[in-house]
Structure formats: structure tokens, C-alpha cells
Design an enzyme around this catalytic site. Sequence first.
Site, PDB file in Angstrom:
ATOM      1  N   ARG A 163       8.476   0.370  -6.205  1.00 44.28           N
ATOM      2  CA  ARG A 163       7.345   0.158  -5.278  1.00 44.28           C
ATOM      3  C   ARG A 163       6.028   0.637  -5.920  1.00 44.28           C
ATOM      4  NH1 ARG A 163      10.757  -2.161  -4.101  1.00 44.28           N
ATOM      5  NH2 ARG A 163      11.931  -2.382  -2.178  1.00 44.28           N
ATOM      6  N   SER A 233       9.182  -1.283   5.922  1.00 46.50           N
ATOM      7  CA  SER A 233       9.484   0.147   5.683  1.00 46.50           C
ATOM      8  C   SER A 233       8.182   0.932   5.649  1.00 46.50           C
ATOM      9  CB  SER A 233      10.195   0.325   4.343  1.00 46.50           C
ATOM     10  OG  SER A 233      11.371  -0.430   4.330  1.00 46.50           O
ATOM     11  N   GLU A 329       4.889   4.057   2.192  1.00 42.50           N
ATOM     12  CA  GLU A 329       4.820   2.827   1.392  1.00 42.50           C
ATOM     13  C   GLU A 329       3.667   1.958   1.892  1.00 42.50           C
ATOM     14  OE1 GLU A 329       8.614   0.741   0.879  1.00 42.50           O
ATOM     15  OE2 GLU A 329       7.556  -1.147   1.199  1.00 42.50           O
TER      16      GLU A 329
HETATM   17  C1  LIG Z   1       9.062  -7.144   8.465  1.00 40.11           C
HETATM   18  C2  LIG Z   1       8.646  -6.734   7.075  1.00 40.11           C
HETATM   19  C3  LIG Z   1       9.587  -6.660   6.072  1.00 40.11           C
HETATM   20  C4  LIG Z   1       9.211  -6.283   4.776  1.00 40.11           C
HETATM   21  N1  LIG Z   1      10.180  -6.231   3.821  1.00 40.11           N
HETATM   22  C5  LIG Z   1       9.851  -5.865   2.559  1.00 40.11           C
HETATM   23  C6  LIG Z   1      10.863  -5.809   1.539  1.00 40.11           C
HETATM   24  O1  LIG Z   1      12.019  -6.127   1.764  1.00 40.11           O
HETATM   25  N2  LIG Z   1      10.481  -5.399   0.303  1.00 40.11           N
HETATM   26  C7  LIG Z   1       9.190  -5.074   0.006  1.00 40.11           C
HETATM   27  O2  LIG Z   1       8.924  -4.708  -1.140  1.00 40.11           O
HETATM   28  N3  LIG Z   1       8.212  -5.123   0.947  1.00 40.11           N
HETATM   29  C8  LIG Z   1       8.506  -5.513   2.210  1.00 40.11           C
HETATM   30  N4  LIG Z   1       7.538  -5.559   3.175  1.00 40.11           N
HETATM   31  C9  LIG Z   1       6.148  -5.177   2.829  1.00 40.11           C
HETATM   32  C10 LIG Z   1       5.213  -6.381   2.536  1.00 40.11           C
HETATM   33  O3  LIG Z   1       5.783  -7.578   2.988  1.00 40.11           O
HETATM   34  C11 LIG Z   1       4.911  -6.508   1.047  1.00 40.11           C
HETATM   35  O4  LIG Z   1       4.317  -5.335   0.557  1.00 40.11           O
HETATM   36  C12 LIG Z   1       3.983  -7.696   0.740  1.00 40.11           C
HETATM   37  O5  LIG Z   1       3.942  -7.931  -0.648  1.00 40.11           O
HETATM   38  C13 LIG Z   1       2.567  -7.501   1.269  1.00 40.11           C
HETATM   39  O6  LIG Z   1       1.884  -8.735   1.126  1.00 40.11           O
HETATM   40  P1  LIG Z   1       0.542  -9.021   1.913  1.00 40.11           P
HETATM   41  O7  LIG Z   1      -0.013 -10.300   1.387  1.00 40.11           O
HETATM   42  O8  LIG Z   1       0.777  -8.984   3.374  1.00 40.11           O
HETATM   43  O9  LIG Z   1      -0.358  -7.804   1.448  1.00 40.11           O
HETATM   44  P2  LIG Z   1      -1.432  -7.009   2.339  1.00 40.11           P
HETATM   45  O10 LIG Z   1      -0.714  -6.175   3.335  1.00 40.11           O
HETATM   46  O11 LIG Z   1      -2.448  -7.965   2.837  1.00 40.11           O
HETATM   47  O12 LIG Z   1      -2.075  -6.068   1.244  1.00 40.11           O
HETATM   48  C14 LIG Z   1      -1.343  -4.991   0.697  1.00 40.11           C
HETATM   49  C15 LIG Z   1      -2.195  -4.281  -0.353  1.00 40.11           C
HETATM   50  O13 LIG Z   1      -2.434  -5.154  -1.449  1.00 40.11           O
HETATM   51  C16 LIG Z   1      -3.847  -5.404  -1.633  1.00 40.11           C
HETATM   52  N5  LIG Z   1      -3.948  -6.828  -1.992  1.00 40.11           N
HETATM   53  C17 LIG Z   1      -3.389  -7.879  -1.346  1.00 40.11           C
HETATM   54  N6  LIG Z   1      -3.620  -9.024  -2.032  1.00 40.11           N
HETATM   55  C18 LIG Z   1      -4.346  -8.688  -3.129  1.00 40.11           C
HETATM   56  C19 LIG Z   1      -4.891  -9.430  -4.235  1.00 40.11           C
HETATM   57  N7  LIG Z   1      -4.741 -10.750  -4.332  1.00 40.11           N
HETATM   58  N8  LIG Z   1      -5.584  -8.752  -5.182  1.00 40.11           N
HETATM   59  C20 LIG Z   1      -5.757  -7.401  -5.092  1.00 40.11           C
HETATM   60  N9  LIG Z   1      -5.259  -6.647  -4.075  1.00 40.11           N
HETATM   61  C21 LIG Z   1      -4.577  -7.287  -3.107  1.00 40.11           C
HETATM   62  C22 LIG Z   1      -4.480  -5.054  -0.302  1.00 40.11           C
HETATM   63  O14 LIG Z   1      -5.826  -4.669  -0.445  1.00 40.11           O
HETATM   64  C23 LIG Z   1      -3.585  -3.902   0.170  1.00 40.11           C
HETATM   65  O15 LIG Z   1      -3.949  -2.694  -0.470  1.00 40.11           O
HETATM   66  C24 LIG Z   1       7.870  -5.960   4.481  1.00 40.11           C
HETATM   67  C25 LIG Z   1       6.905  -6.042   5.504  1.00 40.11           C
HETATM   68  C26 LIG Z   1       7.286  -6.440   6.785  1.00 40.11           C
HETATM   69  C27 LIG Z   1       6.241  -6.549   7.863  1.00 40.11           C
END
Ligand SMILES: Cc1cc2nc3c(=O)[nH]c(=O)nc-3n(C[C@H](O)[C@H](O)[C@H](O)COP(=O)(O)OP(=O)(O)OC[C@H]3O[C@@H](n4cnc5c(N)ncnc54)[C@H](O)[C@@H]3O)c2cc1C
Length: 344
Positions: A163, A233, A329
Site C-alpha cells: 500500500r 479498509s 490507509e
Molecule cells: C468498497 C471499497 C473497496 C476497496 N477495496 C480495495 C482493495 O481491495 N484494495 C485496495 O488496494 N484498495 C481498495 N479500496 C481503496 C480504493 O478503491 C483505492 O485506493 C483506489 O485506487 C482509489 O482510487 P480513486 O480514483 O477513488 O482515488 P481517490 O480516492 O480519488 O484518490 C486517492 C488519492 O490519490 C490521489 N490521486 C488520485 N488520482 C490521482 C492522479 N491521477 N494523480 C495524482 N494523484 C491522484 C488523490 O489526491 C488522493 O490522495 C477500496 C475502496 C472501497 C470504497
Amino acid sequence: MKWLSDVSLTPHHTFGLPARAQAIVEAHCVQDLQEIWQASDYHNSPKLVVGEGSNLLFCQDFEGVVVLNRLKGITIDNHADHYLLHVGAGEPWHAFVAWSIDNAMPGLENLALIPGCVGAAPIQNIGAYGVEFAERCAYVDIYHPDTGNQRRLSCDECQFGYRDSIFKTPAMQGWVITQVGFRLDKAWKPVLKYGALAELDSQQATPKGIFDAVCAIRRAKLPDPSVCGNAGSFFKNPVLDSEQATKLKVSYPDVPLFSAPLGQKKVAAGWLIDQCGLKGKRQGGARVHPQQALVITNAENAISDDVIRLAKHVVSHVYTRFGVRLEHEVRLIDQQGETTLEAQ
Ligand SMILES: Cc1cc2nc3c(=O)[nH]c(=O)nc-3n(C[C@H](O)[C@H](O)[C@H](O)COP(=O)(O)OP(=O)(O)OC[C@H]3O[C@@H](n4cnc5c(N)ncnc54)[C@H](O)[C@@H]3O)c2cc1C
């Protein structure tokens, strides 16, 4: 580009908590990013790039510009022994994984149904069911809207860990991920080492079969954010050195420990929280999920303060009982940008 000012962030993050931003705007290309950073009205305002907000907790209103990354597009290079996919950072992750399976380019099936956009996957090196993003990463393209610099980082340069990656370090502040390269080997091998997937027959397993199994397991186990707000998580599984791990095992023989690099051990944070009797624990409208102790939910009109207080309660109870410090996380955001649970 359409700018909206004084906007609710509730629909832009999966916790669905009340919070506002000074402004919000979608970026569809690198040129958009440059214009957003140069916009005179918001020149001195902090900028926050957001995909689907599935790993975010807005602790207060954000006094800056939320930039929704919507850089799209997928292109394929067909090599003798692998496919190289070039994918826009704003592509939705699960739809991309489904597309790759439907188009006979397997390798990402274990990572099905993770919310978010492709561009966020490298940041915390998303992982599930025995596979991490890093194992399929060819490169990550980044752009610095303040300077106009562009770079391509190789997988090694991304410094992926559990992570974790270089994108969480100060060195990457101000850089936006614009495109991600995936290397998917044609010699496909199923990864069935984790949990319920271990019950599948490796001789019979197909990429689509694993994809469907992962989707079914996740739908059964995890709360759907469209029904009950959450960010997956909330805490990472703590990584312990071998001495700490042995001590814990002696005191608690049932503790689930997993191998980690450098002889360390990962301990299941959900188990620690569960042992403290915190499943279902409520604070205002926030609740520790009754089945998944690692997930904090917006059970009933929660505000961010409810989530923060509940998360602190969990950290403090686990530390008192086990001497293990949980790290969040989920990325916490205050008025100006990233913050920590400890700072709240
Ligand atoms: C129900 C559920 C289940 C999940 N299961 C998992 C799992 O199994 N494994 C896992 O690893 N994670 C899991 N996650 C966490 C999440 O899905 C991941 O971390 C995902 O990659 C976040 O993507 P996002 O586009 O929503 O990022 P955001 O939440 O929009 O952003 C997260 C961070 O990244 C930065 N960011 C986003 N895009 C960019 C970019 N293009 N350039 C620079 N910075 C950027 C943002 O500023 C922020 O700091 C889960 C979440 C949920 C709600």
C-alpha cells in the site's frame, strides 16, 4: 472547461460525507491540467486531484480546487509474449479490468471490483486476492502542471511496497498521474493462493472464472459504497519485525500473521480490531462495519468528525491491548490538503 464554485463534495467521494470545495473542475487532457493550474482566480489555491474519491476522507471543507481526473483512452501494443496497454488515468478501474478480460488480455482478474480510477492504482499500489498493481505495472506517466515537466517512471522507479509507492512521498508533490502502462504476459497463470480463491481448481480456472469469483466474493463481503458510504479498509495491516511478531504470537496464538518482505510479518488489522470487541461500534453516524472490522462506514448521516473520532478510538484500543499502532490507509484531507489522523 466548466468550473463550479462552492460545491458539495458529497457525491465526489464514496464516504458520502458532507464537505464542500472552493471549486471543482474536470480535466480531460494534459492541456486542461495546465490551464487549471494557471487559472488566475485560483492561482494560489491548493489543488487536489481526485479520481472517484474511494480512498478519501474530507475532514473539513477543502479551501481549494478539486480537479477530477478524467483523462481517458486505452491503446494496445501487441508484443510476441505480452500486451502493453497504455491507459488514461481517468479510466474507471473496474470497467478497465472487465474490458481487459473480455478482450482476452488476462492478468488483472484478481483486482476486479476495486473502486476508483486507473490513475490512483499506483499511488497505494492497490492489491487484492494475492495480486498487487506493481506486478502488472510497466510504467507510470506523470505531469507537473506548475512547471510543464513530464516524466515516465519505470516500475522500479515507482518504489512500490505494501500500500505504498513513491507517489506518497514529498518528492511527488505537485505531480499528476496522467497515464499508466500495464504489461500483461500472454503466458497466463492463475493466482489462486488467497482465501476463497484457493478452493478453485487451478487446471480448470479461467480468467473470466476468477474475475466472476472475485466479484462475487467482494459483493458478499464488502459494503457497497452506493448503499452505505465507506472507503474500503480504513487501516493498513501493520507490518511487524520478527521479534514483535513472535511476541504477539506467544501471547495470542490465534493471531493471523502473513509473510512480508525482509523477514517481517503482516498482522491482520481486522482481527486486532475484532478482538477489541469493536465490530459494530458506533460514534454518531459512523460505525465499524459489523462483519468487516477494517471498514468504517457512514451508517447514518455521519459527519467527518464522527469518522475521525471512531478511527481514533479504534487506534487507541488496539494499541492499548496489543501494543500495535494502526496506520490509516484512507487519505485524510483538511482545508489545505493532506493531513493525518494524529493531526486531527
Ligand atoms: C468498497 C471499497 C473497496 C476497496 N477495496 C480495495 C482493495 O481491495 N484494495 C485496495 O488496494 N484498495 C481498495 N479500496 C481503496 C480504493 O478503491 C483505492 O485506493 C483506489 O485506487 C482509489 O482510487 P480513486 O480514483 O477513488 O482515488 P481517490 O480516492 O480519488 O484518490 C486517492 C488519492 O490519490 C490521489 N490521486 C488520485 N488520482 C490521482 C492522479 N491521477 N494523480 C495524482 N494523484 C491522484 C488523490 O489526491 C488522493 O490522495 C477500496 C475502496 C472501497 C470504497
